[in-house]
Structure formats: C-alpha cells, structure tokens
Write an enzyme that holds these catalytic residues in place. Structure first.
Site, mmCIF file in Angstrom:
data_model
loop_
_atom_site.group_PDB
_atom_site.id
_atom_site.type_symbol
_atom_site.label_atom_id
_atom_site.label_comp_id
_atom_site.label_asym_id
_atom_site.label_seq_id
_atom_site.Cartn_x
_atom_site.Cartn_y
_atom_site.Cartn_z
ATOM 1 N N LYS A 22 44.605 22.360 13.538
ATOM 2 C CA LYS A 22 44.797 22.231 14.710
ATOM 3 C C LYS A 22 46.380 22.242 15.209
ATOM 4 O O LYS A 22 46.884 22.752 15.882
ATOM 5 C CB LYS A 22 43.748 21.821 15.754
ATOM 6 C CG LYS A 22 43.912 21.604 17.542
ATOM 7 C CD LYS A 22 43.106 20.907 18.088
ATOM 8 C CE LYS A 22 43.254 19.386 18.307
ATOM 9 N NZ LYS A 22 44.528 18.791 18.980
ATOM 10 N N ASN A 23 46.445 20.969 14.868
ATOM 11 C CA ASN A 23 47.881 20.492 15.445
ATOM 12 C C ASN A 23 49.069 20.954 14.710
ATOM 13 O O ASN A 23 50.177 20.919 14.974
ATOM 14 C CB ASN A 23 47.640 18.793 15.262
ATOM 15 C CG ASN A 23 47.069 18.237 16.202
ATOM 16 O OD1 ASN A 23 46.392 19.058 17.249
ATOM 17 N ND2 ASN A 23 46.659 16.980 16.048
ATOM 18 N N ARG A 92 47.341 19.656 26.909
ATOM 19 C CA ARG A 92 48.612 19.241 26.960
ATOM 20 C C ARG A 92 49.624 19.994 25.972
ATOM 21 O O ARG A 92 50.770 20.266 26.152
ATOM 22 C CB ARG A 92 48.632 17.817 26.439
ATOM 23 C CG ARG A 92 49.812 16.958 26.081
ATOM 24 C CD ARG A 92 49.736 15.657 25.875
ATOM 25 N NE ARG A 92 50.727 15.157 24.933
ATOM 26 C CZ ARG A 92 51.755 14.560 25.837
ATOM 27 N NH1 ARG A 92 51.788 14.463 27.114
ATOM 28 N NH2 ARG A 92 52.865 14.380 25.434
ATOM 29 N N CYS A 116 45.325 12.349 30.663
ATOM 30 C CA CYS A 116 44.689 12.506 29.537
ATOM 31 C C CYS A 116 43.770 11.295 29.167
ATOM 32 O O CYS A 116 44.240 10.267 29.595
ATOM 33 C CB CYS A 116 45.343 12.892 28.390
ATOM 34 S SG CYS A 116 44.680 13.172 26.897
ATOM 35 N N ARG A 121 50.518 9.686 28.695
ATOM 36 C CA ARG A 121 51.094 10.934 27.528
ATOM 37 C C ARG A 121 52.587 11.286 28.163
ATOM 38 O O ARG A 121 52.804 12.539 28.772
ATOM 39 C CB ARG A 121 50.124 12.060 27.601
ATOM 40 C CG ARG A 121 48.837 11.528 26.889
ATOM 41 C CD ARG A 121 48.701 11.155 25.614
ATOM 42 N NE ARG A 121 48.913 12.230 24.671
ATOM 43 C CZ ARG A 121 48.180 13.238 24.261
ATOM 44 N NH1 ARG A 121 46.709 13.218 24.710
ATOM 45 N NH2 ARG A 121 48.289 13.862 23.099
ATOM 46 N N ASP A 307 44.342 9.579 15.314
ATOM 47 C CA ASP A 307 43.230 10.734 15.419
ATOM 48 C C ASP A 307 42.117 10.376 14.587
ATOM 49 O O ASP A 307 40.927 11.060 14.732
ATOM 50 C CB ASP A 307 43.793 12.158 15.122
ATOM 51 C CG ASP A 307 44.690 12.481 16.362
ATOM 52 O OD1 ASP A 307 45.439 13.423 15.897
ATOM 53 O OD2 ASP A 307 44.933 11.674 17.188
ATOM 54 N N ILE A 329 49.165 3.688 18.944
ATOM 55 C CA ILE A 329 50.051 4.756 19.228
ATOM 56 C C ILE A 329 49.710 4.998 20.803
ATOM 57 O O ILE A 329 50.456 5.495 21.626
ATOM 58 C CB ILE A 329 49.436 6.014 18.413
ATOM 59 C CG1 ILE A 329 49.696 5.729 17.015
ATOM 60 C CG2 ILE A 329 50.116 7.244 18.842
ATOM 61 C CD1 ILE A 329 51.181 5.568 16.628
ATOM 62 N N ARG A 399 37.082 21.515 21.369
ATOM 63 C CA ARG A 399 38.543 21.326 21.784
ATOM 64 C C ARG A 399 39.242 21.516 20.253
ATOM 65 O O ARG A 399 40.207 22.142 20.098
ATOM 66 C CB ARG A 399 39.087 20.508 22.620
ATOM 67 C CG ARG A 399 38.980 20.584 23.898
ATOM 68 C CD ARG A 399 39.835 19.780 24.868
ATOM 69 N NE ARG A 399 41.121 19.719 24.360
ATOM 70 C CZ ARG A 399 42.022 18.819 24.475
ATOM 71 N NH1 ARG A 399 41.809 17.827 25.095
ATOM 72 N NH2 ARG A 399 43.224 18.908 23.860
HETATM 73 C C1 EPZ Z 1 50.316 14.871 18.701
HETATM 74 O O1 EPZ Z 1 50.168 14.642 20.206
HETATM 75 C C2 EPZ Z 1 48.672 15.399 18.559
HETATM 76 N N1 EPZ Z 1 48.570 16.628 19.308
HETATM 77 C C3 EPZ Z 1 47.715 14.073 18.729
HETATM 78 O O2 EPZ Z 1 46.457 14.532 18.450
HETATM 79 C C4 EPZ Z 1 48.289 13.099 17.982
HETATM 80 O O3 EPZ Z 1 47.435 11.866 18.351
HETATM 81 C C5 EPZ Z 1 49.571 12.721 18.415
HETATM 82 O O4 EPZ Z 1 50.571 13.742 18.060
HETATM 83 C C6 EPZ Z 1 49.985 11.387 17.610
HETATM 84 O O5 EPZ Z 1 49.917 11.679 16.097
HETATM 85 C C7 EPZ Z 1 48.709 17.790 18.923
HETATM 86 O O6 EPZ Z 1 49.372 17.982 17.772
HETATM 87 C C8 EPZ Z 1 48.598 19.163 19.753
HETATM 88 P P1 EPZ Z 1 53.339 12.023 20.180
HETATM 89 P P2 EPZ Z 1 51.519 14.300 21.033
HETATM 90 O O7 EPZ Z 1 54.359 12.614 21.176
HETATM 91 O O8 EPZ Z 1 52.730 15.220 20.327
HETATM 92 C C9 EPZ Z 1 54.554 8.548 23.200
HETATM 93 C C10 EPZ Z 1 44.366 15.106 18.748
HETATM 94 O O9 EPZ Z 1 43.323 14.549 18.860
HETATM 95 N N2 EPZ Z 1 55.309 9.585 23.852
HETATM 96 O O10 EPZ Z 1 53.395 11.793 18.801
HETATM 97 O O11 EPZ Z 1 51.327 14.396 22.290
HETATM 98 C C11 EPZ Z 1 52.940 9.056 23.545
HETATM 99 O O12 EPZ Z 1 52.533 8.542 24.949
HETATM 100 C C12 EPZ Z 1 45.564 14.759 19.404
HETATM 101 O O13 EPZ Z 1 44.375 16.228 18.016
HETATM 102 C C13 EPZ Z 1 56.351 9.127 24.744
HETATM 103 O O14 EPZ Z 1 56.513 8.149 24.988
HETATM 104 O O15 EPZ Z 1 51.954 12.751 20.471
HETATM 105 C C14 EPZ Z 1 52.522 8.335 22.238
HETATM 106 O O16 EPZ Z 1 52.118 6.864 22.623
HETATM 107 C C15 EPZ Z 1 45.180 13.780 20.470
HETATM 108 N N3 EPZ Z 1 57.189 10.111 25.211
HETATM 109 C C16 EPZ Z 1 53.244 8.234 21.287
HETATM 110 O O17 EPZ Z 1 54.542 8.710 21.968
HETATM 111 C C17 EPZ Z 1 57.340 11.451 24.880
HETATM 112 O O18 EPZ Z 1 58.069 12.397 25.406
HETATM 113 C C18 EPZ Z 1 53.017 9.428 20.330
HETATM 114 O O19 EPZ Z 1 52.930 10.440 20.946
HETATM 115 C C19 EPZ Z 1 56.167 11.989 23.758
HETATM 116 C C20 EPZ Z 1 55.236 10.745 23.469
#
Ligand code: EPZ
Length: 421
Positions: A22-23, A92, A116, A121, A307, A329, A399
């Site tokens: 998915k990701n 998202r 979320c 996020r 995840d 995370i 989802r």
């Molecule tokens: C991706 O989310 C995945 N989703 C998530 O999977 C996964 O948990 C996450 O990466 C971490 O591996 C998809 O790929 C669609 P991040 P993403 O930006 O990109 C902070 C699932 O269950 N952050 O790597 O949104 C954020 O709050 C989902 O399949 C900022 O601070 O995650 C988090 O604490 C859930 N500023 C950390 O970084 C930003 O601009 C990692 O977030 C962006 C993120």
C-alpha cells in the site's frame, strides 16, 4: 459498518500470498501525474486507501481505468490543481499529489489532511522541501497553496524531530524530478517503498540516485514518459501474517514477500522463539509455545517498523514474561492497548512506552478498531482468545488489508465478516 466475528484458539496452517505494498502504491499513483503519457501499475492491491487515491486522481482530472489489479492512468492535462478536503480527509496520503502537481504545473492546492488517530501528523517537512525548491507556500483556508514559475534544484534536509519523513521524502522526490538542476535530499527516509518509487520514476525517465539511503540525488529532466510497474510486496502485511502465525502457534508459508525488507522483524520473531526460515520470496514462520518476552523500539527503516508495533504488542501480550515496547515515531499509537486489556492483556502505558506483562491467555470480547494497524492487532488477539471476539469498525482494517478475513480463513482461522448495512 462491517465487523468481524472471530472464534479463537485455532493455529494457522497453510500458505498465503502477500499483496503489493500500500505504501509503495500510493506515491507511485501520485507520480503518474508527472507525465501526459499513460502509466500502467500492475498487481495493485484492492484497498480502500487505493480506491480513495484513484478518486483523488480522477478529481484532479486524470483518466483512470481499472481492470482487475491493473490500473492505467493518463493525465494529459490540463488538470485541476486542487486536492479537495472531502477526499484528503479520508486519507492523509492525499498529499501525494502535492509534489507531482507542483513539479509539473507549478501550482498545487492540497487540503491539509484531517487529524489522525495515531498523532498530529504535521506536514512541515513537506512544505520545507517545496519551499527549498523555490515554491511560494501558503496555508489558506485549510489548504496548502504552493506555486512556483519553475522549481529549481536545491539541497534540503528533511530530518525532523522524529527522524526522517517517508511522505516528505517521496513528495520532494516527485517535485524535483522535473525541476531545473540538481536536488540533494539530506536526511531522507530509507524505506523500501521509496526505493520502489524511485525505480518507477526512473522508468519514466527521471534521474534519481541514492533512494534507500539518507542522501538522495535528483537531476531534473525536461519531461517524463510512460512506464509499467509492479510494486514491491507489502512488508507490513507480511509482518502481520508472520505475527499471526507465531501468536496462534501455527505454521504458515508466506509467499511474495521480501525477507530482506523484514530483517529486524524476523530477528524479533526469532528472539520470541518462533522459527523463521526464508528462501527467496518465501518466508516460513512457525511456533510451538507462547512467545518469550522481547523488547521492541520502533525506528525508521531499517529499524523495527512502527506499522508493526500494534501487531507485535498483541503477540507479546501472551508472552512468557514482561516485554517493553517503545513507540518512537508517533505520539499516540497505543490505541489498541486499551482494547487488548479488555481482552485480559496486562499492558501499562508510560509515555511512549508500553510495559506488557504476558498473560497465559486472552479472553474474547467485543472490541473497537481505532486505526488501521490497531485493528490488525485486535484481529490477531481474537485469533488466539478463548471464545468469540467481535471486532467493530472494520473499515479501519479495509484501508490497508485486502480481505484479511479470507486470507486468515484460508489458513484455518474461524473469522467471518458481518455487514450491518
Ligand atoms: C508513512 O506515513 C506511512 N504511510 C505510515 O504508514 C508509516 O507509519 C510512516 O510513513 C512511518 O513509516 C504511507 O506511506 C501512506 P512520516 P507518513 O512522514 O509519511 C513526523 C500505515 O499504517 N513528521 O514518515 O505520514 C510524523 O508526525 C501508515 O500504513 C513531521 O514531523 O509518516 C511522524 O512522527 C500509518 N513533519 C514522523 O515524522 C512532517 O512534515 C514520521 O512520519 C512529516 C512527518
């Protein structure tokens, strides 16, 4: 709303095949907006988030045709430059049209995603990346409004307070491929899904190097063309099925997986006493006893994936001792714990740490899913709990998992989906 009825106590046995990631699929679908030629994505998983993303692509004006698991996308333009709130609030990852629209047309308006269940996020790193490439980024009426005459290459660090961002790395990569000059992303996320995205972009004619490492180099090109791609297997689904095999003390052959994407996960399964054999794209997972206690600390790739934290919390809830699970995370990713405790687990939360005192057995209950991976954890708990467990709000699960009840039933689980209109 659908719910699952699960009668626990049966070890999973047999063979199951993992779907595409998915990701990986979500950003790759967004990347199809970067060319006016047709792109074909094969073996696309039939998930709610994928359907939402395809709705979003249609909403901006792309042509989308789906036949089975093959999706064809053609975005000759002109395109709507706005990703509407009513779609982005559902998922998202709608932000994955920001980079492509800005990169190809010099403008994009994307609704800020809603809150979320697993935390705030923020998108600050996405916006930092777009601004570094020369875009004027404003937040207006709940929308990100980004404009630039022509993006130009830049050096940008995407290291956030919680480590690298998968989404921001993907978005900046997609914005940069058509920019003038070279972009260097420092502190890039290294997830395999980003390597897959880079491979797809390079098939389209982009010049992305270093994906999968903390430094990604993108040399801008004038235009991109058609590409055909089959995304990588879903390592999180594979890890979920492996945890289910260990939890139920069964023996499951997991096909179409990439063990090299699951090194830390396999290590934790072995520490817990499961037997894990890998051969090519197949992983054989078995267990004969309750898991040994194991400490887990989530981290960005190649660390233990956040995840899979909920699913492994469910596994260790019947462990033969106390396990410490630290979530580094997301700040609110223990929604499954309260429901597991209602099933007889003994888990105490202390900040971002869950202290899991293993119990002999879980007992069935009616439980409520709250987010995608928490719902997977509750389904797994139901597989091993004595009696009949009901998991409500299964739309969370749909989802990110394609008919999980069918895969589990094919392995001998007694699980059925009940639709209540
Ligand atoms: C991706 O989310 C995945 N989703 C998530 O999977 C996964 O948990 C996450 O990466 C971490 O591996 C998809 O790929 C669609 P991040 P993403 O930006 O990109 C902070 C699932 O269950 N952050 O790597 O949104 C954020 O709050 C989902 O399949 C900022 O601070 O995650 C988090 O604490 C859930 N500023 C950390 O970084 C930003 O601009 C990692 O977030 C962006 C993120």
């Amino acid at each position: 709303m659908d719910r699952f009825i699960i009668r626990g106590g049966r070890p999973l046995k047999g063979t199951v095949t993992v779907a595409s990631s998915k990701n990986a699929v979500l950003p790759i679908l967004g990347a199809c907006l970067l060319t006016e030629e047709e792109c074909t994505i094969r073996n696309v998983p039939q998930l709610e988030d994928v359907r939402t993303m395809l709705r979003l692509l249609r909403a901006v004006g792309a042509g989308v045709s789906v036949s089975g698991r093959t999706v064809r996308i053609r975005a000759p333009g002109p395109l709507e430059k706005q990703a509407p709130y009513n779609i982005v609030r559902k998922m998202r990852a709608g932000y994955y049209v920001l980079g492509p629209l800005l990169g190809r047309f010099g403008e994009a308006r994307v609704s800020l995603p809603g809150g979320c269940a697993i935390g705030s996020r923020p998108l600050d790193l996405h916006l930092k990346g777009m601004a570094a490439l020369g875009a004027r980024v404003e937040l207006k009426h709940g929308y990100i409004d980004a404009r630039a005459r022509k993006l130009r290459g830049a050096q940008v660090s995407l290291e956030g307070t919680k480590g690298p961002s998968v989404g921001a790395t993907a978005n900046v990569m997609m914005a940069a491929v058509l920019s003038k000059g070279e972009t260097v992303i420092k502190g890039a996320a290294c997830e395999p899904e980003l390597v897959d995205l880079a491979e797809f972009l390079n098939k389209m004619g982009a010049r992305v190097e270093g994906a999968g490492t903390a430094e990604v180099r993108i040399r801008g090109v004038a235009q991109l063309g058609r590409a055909v791609h089959r995304p990588i297997p879903d390592r999180i689904e594979a890890g979920t099925l492996a945890a289910a095999a260990a939890l139920t003390r069964g023996k499951v052959k997991i096909r179409n997986c990439r063990p090299e994407h699951l090194v830390t996960v396999i290590d934790k399964l072995r520490q817990a006493g499961a037997v894990v054999e890998t051969r090519g794209r197949t992983m054989l997972v078995s267990a004969r006893a309750r898991p040994k206690p194991v400490n887990i600390s989530t981290a960005s790739y190649p660390g233990f994936p956040t995840d899979l934290q909920a699913q492994f919390t469910a596994l260790l809830s019947i462990g033969r001792g106390t396990s410490i699970i630290t979530e580094n995370i997301f700040e609110a990713r223990f929604m499954h714990v309260m429901e597991l405790n209602r099933m007889g687990a003994r888990i105490d939360i202390n900040g971002n740490m869950a202290v899991v005192q293993g119990v002999e057995r879980l007992c069935s209950a009616q439980v409520m899913a709250s987010d995608l991976r928490a719902s997977a954890a509750l389904v797994l708990a139901g597989l091993v709990a004595q009696g009949k467990t009901e998991v409500l709000r299964i739309y969370h699960l749909d989802r990110g998992y394609e008919r999980l009840e069918k895969k589990l039933a094919s392995l001998g689980a007694q699980v059925e989906r009940v639709s209540s209109g």
